[in-house]
Design a protein around this motif. Sequence first.
Motif, PDB file in Angstrom:
ATOM      1  N   PRO A 119     -39.090  40.944 -15.879  1.00 47.56           N
ATOM      2  CA  PRO A 119     -39.095  40.167 -17.128  1.00 47.56           C
ATOM      3  C   PRO A 119     -40.421  40.256 -17.877  1.00 47.56           C
ATOM      4  N   MET A 120     -40.352  40.744 -19.103  1.00 50.65           N
ATOM      5  CA  MET A 120     -41.514  40.775 -19.981  1.00 50.65           C
ATOM      6  C   MET A 120     -41.352  39.790 -21.133  1.00 50.65           C
ATOM      7  N   TYR A 121     -40.094  39.533 -21.482  1.00 49.68           N
ATOM      8  CA  TYR A 121     -39.804  38.648 -22.606  1.00 49.68           C
ATOM      9  C   TYR A 121     -38.950  37.453 -22.182  1.00 49.68           C
ATOM     10  N   SER A 122     -38.025  37.696 -21.244  1.00 53.34           N
ATOM     11  CA  SER A 122     -37.097  36.649 -20.838  1.00 53.34           C
ATOM     12  C   SER A 122     -36.571  36.939 -19.440  1.00 53.34           C
ATOM     13  N   SER A 123     -36.145  35.889 -18.743  1.00 59.61           N
ATOM     14  CA  SER A 123     -35.495  36.066 -17.443  1.00 59.61           C
ATOM     15  C   SER A 123     -34.079  36.593 -17.608  1.00 59.61           C
ATOM     16  N   CYS A 124     -33.522  36.442 -18.805  1.00 63.25           N
ATOM     17  CA  CYS A 124     -32.205  36.989 -19.121  1.00 63.25           C
ATOM     18  C   CYS A 124     -32.349  38.487 -19.363  1.00 63.25           C
ATOM     19  N   ALA A 125     -31.647  39.296 -18.581  1.00 63.30           N
ATOM     20  CA  ALA A 125     -31.799  40.747 -18.677  1.00 63.30           C
ATOM     21  C   ALA A 125     -31.380  41.281 -20.041  1.00 63.30           C
ATOM     22  N   TYR A 126     -30.319  40.718 -20.609  1.00 63.79           N
ATOM     23  CA  TYR A 126     -29.835  41.205 -21.903  1.00 63.79           C
ATOM     24  C   TYR A 126     -30.878  40.963 -22.999  1.00 63.79           C
ATOM     25  N   CYS A 127     -31.446  39.774 -23.015  1.00 63.60           N
ATOM     26  CA  CYS A 127     -32.487  39.468 -24.004  1.00 63.60           C
ATOM     27  C   CYS A 127     -33.746  40.272 -23.720  1.00 63.60           C
ATOM     28  N   ASN A 128     -34.125  40.349 -22.461  1.00 60.42           N
ATOM     29  CA  ASN A 128     -35.335  41.069 -22.079  1.00 60.42           C
ATOM     30  C   ASN A 128     -35.258  42.535 -22.498  1.00 60.42           C
ATOM     31  N   ASN A 129     -34.103  43.147 -22.294  1.00 62.01           N
ATOM     32  CA  ASN A 129     -33.933  44.558 -22.647  1.00 62.01           C
ATOM     33  C   ASN A 129     -33.963  44.785 -24.155  1.00 62.01           C
ATOM     34  N   ASN A 130     -33.707  43.725 -24.913  1.00 61.49           N
ATOM     35  CA  ASN A 130     -33.756  43.816 -26.374  1.00 61.49           C
ATOM     36  C   ASN A 130     -35.049  43.232 -26.950  1.00 61.49           C
ATOM     37  N   ARG A 131     -36.038  43.021 -26.079  1.00 54.76           N
ATOM     38  CA  ARG A 131     -37.359  42.512 -26.478  1.00 54.76           C
ATOM     39  C   ARG A 131     -37.290  41.123 -27.101  1.00 54.76           C
ATOM     40  N   LEU A 132     -36.313  40.332 -26.674  1.00 50.01           N
ATOM     41  CA  LEU A 132     -36.142  38.987 -27.203  1.00 50.01           C
ATOM     42  C   LEU A 132     -36.690  37.952 -26.233  1.00 50.01           C
ATOM     43  N   MET A 133     -37.540  37.085 -26.733  1.00 50.15           N
ATOM     44  CA  MET A 133     -38.034  35.966 -25.942  1.00 50.15           C
ATOM     45  C   MET A 133     -37.013  34.839 -26.038  1.00 50.15           C
ATOM     46  N   SER A 134     -36.464  34.448 -24.897  1.00 49.02           N
ATOM     47  CA  SER A 134     -35.434  33.410 -24.922  1.00 49.02           C
ATOM     48  C   SER A 134     -35.589  32.464 -23.747  1.00 49.02           C
ATOM     49  N   ASP A 135     -35.172  31.220 -23.956  1.00 48.94           N
ATOM     50  CA  ASP A 135     -35.140  30.203 -22.914  1.00 48.94           C
ATOM     51  C   ASP A 135     -33.692  29.834 -22.635  1.00 48.94           C
ATOM     52  N   GLU A 136     -33.481  29.205 -21.496  1.00 47.56           N
ATOM     53  CA  GLU A 136     -32.112  28.817 -21.135  1.00 47.56           C
ATOM     54  C   GLU A 136     -31.567  27.765 -22.092  1.00 47.56           C
ATOM     55  N   GLN A 137     -32.430  26.876 -22.542  1.00 41.61           N
ATOM     56  CA  GLN A 137     -32.002  25.863 -23.501  1.00 41.61           C
ATOM     57  C   GLN A 137     -33.187  25.389 -24.336  1.00 41.61           C
ATOM     58  N   TYR A 138     -32.859  24.856 -25.489  1.00 42.51           N
ATOM     59  CA  TYR A 138     -33.853  24.329 -26.417  1.00 42.51           C
ATOM     60  C   TYR A 138     -33.487  22.870 -26.677  1.00 42.51           C
ATOM     61  N   ILE A 139     -34.386  21.973 -26.343  1.00 44.90           N
ATOM     62  CA  ILE A 139     -34.105  20.543 -26.445  1.00 44.90           C
ATOM     63  C   ILE A 139     -35.018  19.918 -27.497  1.00 44.90           C
ATOM     64  N   HIS A 140     -34.399  19.312 -28.513  1.00 41.95           N
ATOM     65  CA  HIS A 140     -35.135  18.697 -29.629  1.00 41.95           C
ATOM     66  C   HIS A 140     -36.183  19.673 -30.181  1.00 41.95           C
ATOM     67  N   TYR A 141     -35.760  20.888 -30.382  1.00 40.27           N
ATOM     68  CA  TYR A 141     -36.677  21.953 -30.824  1.00 40.27           C
ATOM     69  C   TYR A 141     -36.964  21.812 -32.317  1.00 40.27           C
ATOM     70  N   ASP A 142     -38.229  21.928 -32.674  1.00 34.38           N
ATOM     71  CA  ASP A 142     -38.642  21.805 -34.075  1.00 34.38           C
ATOM     72  C   ASP A 142     -38.631  23.175 -34.743  1.00 34.38           C
ATOM     73  N   LEU A 143     -37.613  23.425 -35.539  1.00 36.61           N
ATOM     74  CA  LEU A 143     -37.513  24.682 -36.276  1.00 36.61           C
ATOM     75  C   LEU A 143     -38.444  24.731 -37.480  1.00 36.61           C
ATOM     76  N   ASN A 144     -38.970  23.583 -37.877  1.00 34.53           N
ATOM     77  CA  ASN A 144     -39.705  23.518 -39.136  1.00 34.53           C
ATOM     78  C   ASN A 144     -40.984  24.347 -39.128  1.00 34.53           C
ATOM     79  N   VAL A 145     -41.646  24.415 -37.983  1.00 38.58           N
ATOM     80  CA  VAL A 145     -42.862  25.223 -37.927  1.00 38.58           C
ATOM     81  C   VAL A 145     -42.513  26.707 -38.039  1.00 38.58           C
TER      82      VAL A 145
END
Length: 266
Positions: free
Chosen positions: A110-136
């Motif tokens: 894993p360089m970007y994510s523990s998810c292999a599909y996201c990692n292989n596509n250079r996507l940084m991803s988490d399992e879930q986003y809780i009360h995430y602030d999109l505004n920034v």
Amino acid sequence: MEAKAKKILTSTFWSASGWKQGGLANCSAEDFEYAKNKGLMFDPLTITHDECISRLRQIHEHEINQEKVVKAFLHSLTTRKVYLRSALSSWALTHELCVHAYHAKQAEEPMYSSCAYCNNNRLMSDEQYIHYDLNVLQFERVKWGGVRHNNLIYCLMDLEMISKEPELVVTKDDVHILKEMIQAINECDKQDGARGLEKRWKDVFPSNKHERDSVLEIWGYAGLLVAGSDFRKERGRGTDYMSVATWRGEDSYSRERMEYLFGTYL
């Protein structure tokens, strides 16, 4: 983009001195509701990785296409509507992503994510986003054209926003700038890094350094600027870039990818 809502968003995070401390605490409830009603600011978001992926597939299959994001990028060059630019990389990073679950396949390195599909596509991803602030993320998109371009949650927000944009017109001047940008790559010395190309772009399209940095990252994630090696020493301060950190002038640009994305205009 509605001017008052844009000012509210920008002044929440930025001042003449730079970043403001406090984030949303700087925004009154009245101003926040105004900007939210204009579609520019958001309530905290709780969403899972799997829901993000499903929504992205819906967007790709029913709401946007390659032509829309290419037109958005080109339209931004003369208008300096920088928030239209990163849809190009958001689309490129996610349009071939299949529907999958976060734990369906573990990334071996894993360089970007523990998810292999996201990692292989250079996507940084988490399992879930809780009360995430999109505004920034939205502020960075509106101010510079985005910063965290390969974050899954950014790509989703970015493509949601671009799907709501009306039909955009590409002018001869936009196309001329694109060709000048390509020519600047051709004129790079072999050992020039991304910073060298950024400086060559200075007089090519209306922008500041941060906006040009964003375009470099977008072109990197879109597959237009590809480093010949990931093991070169980074140029500059070492943390200037992500997708083009080890790109050199000798790598030039991907002609196949350029034709695929912009061939209609070249």
